[in-house]
Design a protein around this motif. Structure first.
Motif, PDB file in Angstrom:
ATOM      1  N   TYR A 103      48.419  34.882  43.488  1.00  0.00           N
ATOM      2  CA  TYR A 103      47.154  34.822  42.863  1.00  0.00           C
ATOM      3  C   TYR A 103      47.625  34.773  41.733  1.00  0.00           C
ATOM      4  O   TYR A 103      46.306  34.162  40.771  1.00  0.00           O
ATOM      5  N   GLY A 104      48.367  34.013  40.320  1.00  0.00           N
ATOM      6  CA  GLY A 104      48.425  33.732  39.712  1.00  0.00           C
ATOM      7  C   GLY A 104      48.132  34.638  38.800  1.00  0.00           C
ATOM      8  O   GLY A 104      48.716  34.577  37.693  1.00  0.00           O
ATOM      9  N   GLY A 105      48.764  35.328  38.856  1.00  0.00           N
ATOM     10  CA  GLY A 105      48.687  37.330  38.005  1.00  0.00           C
ATOM     11  C   GLY A 105      48.719  38.658  38.362  1.00  0.00           C
ATOM     12  O   GLY A 105      47.984  38.680  39.775  1.00  0.00           O
ATOM     13  N   ALA A 106      49.300  39.639  38.252  1.00  0.00           N
ATOM     14  CA  ALA A 106      49.338  40.967  38.662  1.00  0.00           C
ATOM     15  C   ALA A 106      49.378  41.698  37.680  1.00  0.00           C
ATOM     16  O   ALA A 106      50.336  41.642  36.533  1.00  0.00           O
ATOM     17  N   ARG A 138      45.610  40.331  40.167  1.00  0.00           N
ATOM     18  CA  ARG A 138      44.006  39.863  39.648  1.00  0.00           C
ATOM     19  C   ARG A 138      43.102  39.718  39.176  1.00  0.00           C
ATOM     20  O   ARG A 138      42.381  40.301  38.946  1.00  0.00           O
ATOM     21  N   TRP A 139      42.838  40.037  40.582  1.00  0.00           N
ATOM     22  CA  TRP A 139      41.522  39.681  41.399  1.00  0.00           C
ATOM     23  C   TRP A 139      41.090  41.761  41.312  1.00  0.00           C
ATOM     24  O   TRP A 139      39.799  41.941  42.006  1.00  0.00           O
ATOM     25  N   GLY A 194      43.538  34.883  30.209  1.00  0.00           N
ATOM     26  CA  GLY A 194      45.255  34.424  30.148  1.00  0.00           C
ATOM     27  C   GLY A 194      45.836  35.195  31.438  1.00  0.00           C
ATOM     28  O   GLY A 194      47.474  35.285  30.840  1.00  0.00           O
ATOM     29  N   TRP A 195      45.032  34.480  32.656  1.00  0.00           N
ATOM     30  CA  TRP A 195      46.109  34.645  34.020  1.00  0.00           C
ATOM     31  C   TRP A 195      46.990  33.250  33.941  1.00  0.00           C
ATOM     32  O   TRP A 195      46.148  32.189  33.122  1.00  0.00           O
ATOM     33  N   GLY A 196      47.616  33.397  35.041  1.00  0.00           N
ATOM     34  CA  GLY A 196      48.709  31.657  34.733  1.00  0.00           C
ATOM     35  C   GLY A 196      48.016  31.547  36.033  1.00  0.00           C
ATOM     36  O   GLY A 196      46.676  31.530  36.516  1.00  0.00           O
ATOM     37  N   ASP A 197      48.654  30.057  36.027  1.00  0.00           N
ATOM     38  CA  ASP A 197      48.299  29.129  37.757  1.00  0.00           C
ATOM     39  C   ASP A 197      48.555  29.876  39.547  1.00  0.00           C
ATOM     40  O   ASP A 197      50.221  31.370  38.550  1.00  0.00           O
TER      41      ASP A 197
END
Length: 443
Positions: A103-106, A138-139, A194-197
């Motif tokens: 997801y690009g972040g956790a 992240r979602w 601030g999250w990534g790809d």
């Protein structure tokens, strides 16, 4: 009268007016990179759920980064390892890494007795103070109150609070230990709070091409062999509405061929079988496999489980480079969140943070026993040379062996030997008469 130029020339690069290269006439002049859609998770989840290549791209590096785990180095290492097992830390970090790549972040949320709406204080954690570690992607986190006023804060241009999906509890950002995906330019990072790809998003197009090629080849295989029957007067029969009789005739032909392996033909019919040439298909699949492995930064031998190709190829070089990349990711992506986790977990195990706490990531490549024996033999020979030269003492060699977990000595044995050894080096004495005439006065 000045004539206008026929072509619009580029400001730099190779130009050829005859072929149109660099003049705006060539097709390549209109190639442009455009930003892809960064938001949304439905397609990512569908790919992860339904396609094994997508799952491998997400899970393999996460599994390899945590597979051999780490070695804790401090006097209370056993107690800390027990706390790691209680909190299932290795599995939790593995899950957070997987969702970060997908997801690009956790984020990991430690459940303690501290107020969720107030800043988290790791130094206030006592023995057994961490009840559980929970992982969210992240979602799952709904942002609130983006910090645009304090440029010195760590969460600048990031939320001050989060609420969980389908929840109402506000949680201060310091309670979350974030795992950020692949790095992005600052403007896109601000857009994503601030999250990534997503690592998988960057490979989706290549996955689609590979799966489409495989499915297309599978469809071709269904019609690789085609029966062709030449029949005199077929056009006339079709024009006189005899399609039904013709279809029935060759339906019976197929049934007889499949049941009793017999092809029954009339005297004016000719049977032939056409085989589709698929000789050029395999190189296309191989090329797509290499391309997608490059996009995922995983060797083909690791991603697809295939053996290395080529004369005397073993794949060891590819795996070594891959393991070096994994070690780099452990340093760049895991060290910071692990430091935050350790500040909480170690206090939960001991009640304080020991000054001698440290750890090392265990190596991924596992040498065989023969290689280990040869390496230890070389180290032993080196120790003998240094001991004979008086460069080191027995106690120093014994401490290295104990640190490398080769041998374990009883408490006080090494200290007693070290106290009896005298390794103080005095000034080196020159033989009489040597070098006296060559000395020059200091300027």
């Amino acid at each position: 009268m000045t004539q206008k130029p026929r072509y619009k020339l580029t400001t730099d690069g190779l130009v050829n007016i005859v072929s149109g290269l660099g003049t705006g006439k060539g097709k390549r002049d209109y190639n442009r990179f455009v930003a892809d859609q960064l938001l949304g998770y439905q397609e990512l989840e569908a790919a992860y759920q339904t396609n094994w290549i997508a799952r491998q791209i997400v899970d393999i590096p996460a599994d390899d980064m945590t597979r051999e785990w780490r070695t804790i180095k401090c006097q209370a290492a056993d107690e800390i390892r027990m706390e790691e097992d209680r909190l299932n830390l290795q599995s939790v970090v593995n899950e957070a890494l997987s969702w970060s790549r997908l997801y690009g972040g956790a984020a990991i949320l430690p459940l303690t007795n501290q107020d969720m709406e107030r800043p988290f204080q790791p130094e206030a954690i006592g023995r057994g103070g961490v009840q559980r570690l929970m992982v969210f992607d992240r979602w799952d986190l709904i942002p609130h109150a983006i910090n645009t006023w304090d440029v010195l804060a760590e969460n600048y241009l990031q939320p001050e609070f989060y609420t969980l999906y389908q929840g109402s509890q506000k949680i201060h950002w310091t309670h979350f230990i974030r795992f950020v995906g692949s790095k992005l330019p600052r403007r896109q990072r601000v857009l994503l709070q601030g999250w990534g790809d997503s690592q998988l998003r960057r490979c989706l197009e290549d996955i689609k091409d590979t799966v489409a090629a495989k499915d297309g080849i599978a469809e071709l295989m269904q019609s690789a062999n085609i029966d062709v029957i030449t029949r005199e007067g077929l056009s006339e029969e079709l024009s006189t509405d005899q399609e039904g009789e013709i279809i029935a005739r060759y339906t019976l032909f197929d049934q007889m061929k499949s049941i009793i392996n017999t092809a029954l033909l009339d005297g004016d019919e000719k049977y032939d079988r056409v085989t589709l040439n698929l000789s050029g298909v395999a190189p296309v699949i191989d090329t797509l496999m290499v391309w997608i492995a490059g996009a995922a930064d995983i060797p083909v031998t690791r991603l697809f489980g295939t053996s290395a190709k080529g004369l005397n190829a073993t794949g060891e070089g590819d795996l070594k480079n891959y393991y070096d990349s994994i070690r780099s990711q452990q340093t760049s992506q895991l060290d910071r969140p692990m430091a935050m986790l350790d500040a909480i977990m170690v206090r939960s195990a001991l009640g304080n943070m020991p000054a001698d706490y440290n750890y090392d990531w265990n190596r991924l490549a596992q040498p065989n026993r023969k290689d280990e024996a040869e390496a230890r033999k070389i180290e032993a020979e080196t120790d003998v040379i240094l001991l004979d030269a008086g460069a080191v003492g027995r106690a120093q060699v014994m401490r290295r062996l104990e640190a490398d977990e080769v041998y374990q000595y009883q408490d006080g044995v090494i200290d007693g030997i070290e106290a009896s050894e005298d390794l103080s080096l005095g000034p080196v004495e020159k033989p009489e008469g040597e070098g006296d005439d060559d000395e020059q006065p200091a300027i």
